[in-house]
Structures are given as C-alpha cells and as structure tokens.
Write an enzyme that holds these catalytic residues in place. Structure first.
Site, mmCIF file in Angstrom:
data_model
loop_
_atom_site.group_PDB
_atom_site.id
_atom_site.type_symbol
_atom_site.label_atom_id
_atom_site.label_comp_id
_atom_site.label_asym_id
_atom_site.label_seq_id
_atom_site.Cartn_x
_atom_site.Cartn_y
_atom_site.Cartn_z
ATOM 1 N N ASN A 10 0.877 -1.177 0.000
ATOM 2 C CA ASN A 10 0.000 0.000 0.000
ATOM 3 C C ASN A 10 0.913 1.225 0.000
ATOM 4 O O ASN A 10 1.510 1.551 1.023
ATOM 5 C CB ASN A 10 -0.890 -0.026 1.247
ATOM 6 C CG ASN A 10 -1.673 1.261 1.428
ATOM 7 O OD1 ASN A 10 -1.785 2.064 0.501
ATOM 8 N ND2 ASN A 10 -2.217 1.462 2.621
ATOM 9 N N LYS A 12 0.116 4.263 -0.283
ATOM 10 C CA LYS A 12 -0.493 5.473 0.299
ATOM 11 C C LYS A 12 -0.226 6.674 -0.621
ATOM 12 O O LYS A 12 -0.216 6.521 -1.839
ATOM 13 C CB LYS A 12 0.022 5.698 1.716
ATOM 14 C CG LYS A 12 -0.071 4.435 2.582
ATOM 15 C CD LYS A 12 0.191 4.696 4.022
ATOM 16 C CE LYS A 12 0.226 3.386 4.773
ATOM 17 N NZ LYS A 12 0.195 3.558 6.211
ATOM 18 N N HIS A 93 -9.386 1.260 4.959
ATOM 19 C CA HIS A 93 -8.107 1.452 5.660
ATOM 20 C C HIS A 93 -8.341 2.426 6.820
ATOM 21 O O HIS A 93 -9.118 3.377 6.710
ATOM 22 C CB HIS A 93 -7.058 2.001 4.697
ATOM 23 C CG HIS A 93 -5.682 1.947 5.274
ATOM 24 N ND1 HIS A 93 -5.238 2.861 6.203
ATOM 25 C CD2 HIS A 93 -4.663 1.080 5.086
ATOM 26 C CE1 HIS A 93 -3.990 2.558 6.556
ATOM 27 N NE2 HIS A 93 -3.623 1.474 5.888
ATOM 28 N N GLU A 95 -6.686 4.787 7.910
ATOM 29 C CA GLU A 95 -6.408 6.204 7.611
ATOM 30 C C GLU A 95 -7.607 6.840 6.906
ATOM 31 O O GLU A 95 -7.903 8.012 7.113
ATOM 32 C CB GLU A 95 -5.123 6.319 6.774
ATOM 33 C CG GLU A 95 -3.902 6.011 7.643
ATOM 34 C CD GLU A 95 -2.675 5.537 6.893
ATOM 35 O OE1 GLU A 95 -2.643 5.621 5.648
ATOM 36 O OE2 GLU A 95 -1.739 5.057 7.565
ATOM 37 N N GLU A 161 -5.339 -4.972 10.625
ATOM 38 C CA GLU A 161 -4.265 -3.995 10.825
ATOM 39 C C GLU A 161 -4.491 -3.237 12.128
ATOM 40 O O GLU A 161 -5.279 -2.262 12.161
ATOM 41 C CB GLU A 161 -4.252 -2.980 9.680
ATOM 42 C CG GLU A 161 -4.004 -3.585 8.319
ATOM 43 C CD GLU A 161 -3.409 -2.554 7.364
ATOM 44 O OE1 GLU A 161 -2.334 -2.816 6.841
ATOM 45 O OE2 GLU A 161 -4.016 -1.480 7.191
ATOM 46 N N GLY A 167 2.902 1.899 10.777
ATOM 47 C CA GLY A 167 3.939 2.921 10.640
ATOM 48 C C GLY A 167 4.702 3.219 11.914
ATOM 49 O O GLY A 167 5.437 4.205 11.982
ATOM 50 N N SER A 206 3.557 -2.547 10.282
ATOM 51 C CA SER A 206 5.008 -2.630 10.508
ATOM 52 C C SER A 206 5.609 -3.973 10.104
ATOM 53 O O SER A 206 6.540 -4.464 10.752
ATOM 54 C CB SER A 206 5.342 -2.294 11.968
ATOM 55 O OG SER A 206 5.027 -0.935 12.233
#
Ligand code: PEP
Length: 247
Positions: A10, A12, A93, A95, A161, A167, A206
């Site tokens: 991904n 992003k 996702h 985000e 996730e 991250g 991660s």
C-alpha cells in the site's frame, strides 16, 4: 483450500513516475517467486502507468467511491479505477476511516461496488491502542468486520491492521495475531459459510523483512498488507521472499 500467500504493498500518498524503477524491480522479483501473489496499490495517479510497466504483479487502488458516477468532486468510482488498470481496491483502511470519517456501512458499500464489476477487494479492520488496552480488541474488531463485510465473498480478502502498529515499528505478539485471525475467521464463516474459510486474512502493521517470516507462519495469516516497507524493492522483496519460503 490452500492458496498462495498474498503480499500487497500500500503505497499510500507516495510515488511519482520515478517510483516505477522500484515497481519494476519488485515485478522482476515476483517473477522469480511465483509461489507468492504480489500486488501494489499505488496512488491513483500512477495506476495506469504501473499497469503498463509491470507484468507479474497485481495493481490496485487504495479507495473507491460507492456510486457508479455522479456529483462527487474529486472522487473515483470503481469502474474508473478498473479502466485505469486496477484489478482490486483496498477499502476501509484506518487512515480513510479516520481522515474521511468512513463508516462500516460506507466500507461495505464500497466493497460491494467493486465486487459488482468483479474487482478484488481488500477490506481493512483493526483496533486502536486504547481498544487493545481495554482487553476487548477481539470483540471490537469482530464487530467492525461483521458490519463492514459485503454480502458476497467473491474476490475478497480481509486485512487485520492494528492501528497502533501502522507505521510505528511496533508489532503485536504473535499469539495476539493468532487469536485475532482465529476470531476473524469465525466472523467470515458465520457470514459466508464454507466459503468464508477461503477468504485470505492478511496481517498489516510494521511488517518488514526481519519479522515477516514469523508473522506469516501464524495459522490463518494468508499474507501481508505492507505500507512503508513496500515503497522500495529493498524493503519489499525480502517480505515476498519470506512468504515464498513458508511451507
Ligand atoms: C498500512 O498502512 O497498511 C501499513 C501496514 O503500514 P506499515 O506497513 O507502514 O505499518
């Protein structure tokens, strides 16, 4: 049914045309490691270029609108993304759930829009750190997944996730990943019956070359959704190789 590991990058909001050098190097590695299904979801601006520049990996989108067309300035429908060259779309996702206030119902509608034109779907779910600390993470994520799942499971994968692992370099205990994937499997089989056993559940958060083997060995982990480490061949190829080495 035993399936190939599915390793998905991904990207992003990263990647200009110059990043095609990395995509092509990842594509060459995927050709050498055919036991693994590899894909990248670049920014929408790079989908068409990537589709033309790679042969051995899937190319996907990071989001789609649930409507076919209409007055939605700045949005892209599943059909538009497919025409650009996307074979699948990531929906839900964390985000997007956070930055764009996407609800479980929105995620379900987006997944169904993509499935209606036979695109693959990777549906993301996961708990916050506070939810993990509450001891209720499994119940919370199971509820989130159940409310986000499309009515059919064709070409569906799920990505677990944990938000606090994205991250951050922090990864859950392997035993927690195993427990969550077991719980999510029951959500899938409750909804889809036997077909729910074939939906791959990816782990994301991660994942790197040095922890991929351990995470991919967990029962019911069918692959990985990878952010930062997927941006370069040096970061991503060791993860693909770790998947290729699993029994
Ligand atoms: C992600 O955002 O999907 C992700 C897993 O990111 P990272 O690998 O960078 O934690």
């Amino acid at each position: 049914m035993s399936q190939r590991y599915y390793i998905v990058g991904n990207w992003k909001m990263n990647g200009l045309r110059s990043a095609m050098t990395e995509a092509r190097a990842i594509d060459r590695a995927a050709q050498r490691l055919p036991k693994v299904e590899v894909a990248i979801a670049p920014p929408a601006t790079l989908i068409a270029t990537m589709r033309e520049g790679v042969t051995h990996i899937g190319v996907g989108a990071q989001n789609c609108h649930m409507a076919e067309k209409g007055a939605h300035t700045g949005d892209l429908s599943a059909q538009m993304l497919r025409e650009a060259g996307a074979d699948f779309v990531i929906v839900g996702h964390s985000e997007r759930r956070a930055d764009h206030h996407e609800t479980d119902a929105d995620v379900k509608a987006k997944a169904e829009a993509a499935q209606s034109i036979d695109m693959g779907v990777i549906l993301c779910c996961g708990e916050s750190e506070a939810e993990r600390d509450s001891g209720e993470a499994e119940e919370i994520v199971a509820r989130q997944l159940a409310a986000s799942l499309p009515d059919g499971c064709q070409r569906l994968s799920v990505a677990y996730e944990p938000i606090w692992a994205i991250g951050t370099g922090r990864v859950p205990q392997v035993s927690d990943v195993a427990a969550m994937h077991r719980r999510l499997r029951t959500v899938l089989t409750d909804k889809y019956g036997d077909a729910g056993a074939d939906v791959r559940i990816l782990y994301g958060g991660s994942v790197k070359g040095d922890n991929a083997a351990e995470l991919l060995a967990v029962p019911d982990v069918g692959g990985a959704l990878v952010g930062g480490a997927s941006l370069t061949a040096d970061g991503f190829v060791p993860i693909i190789a770790a998947a290729a080495e699993q029994d």
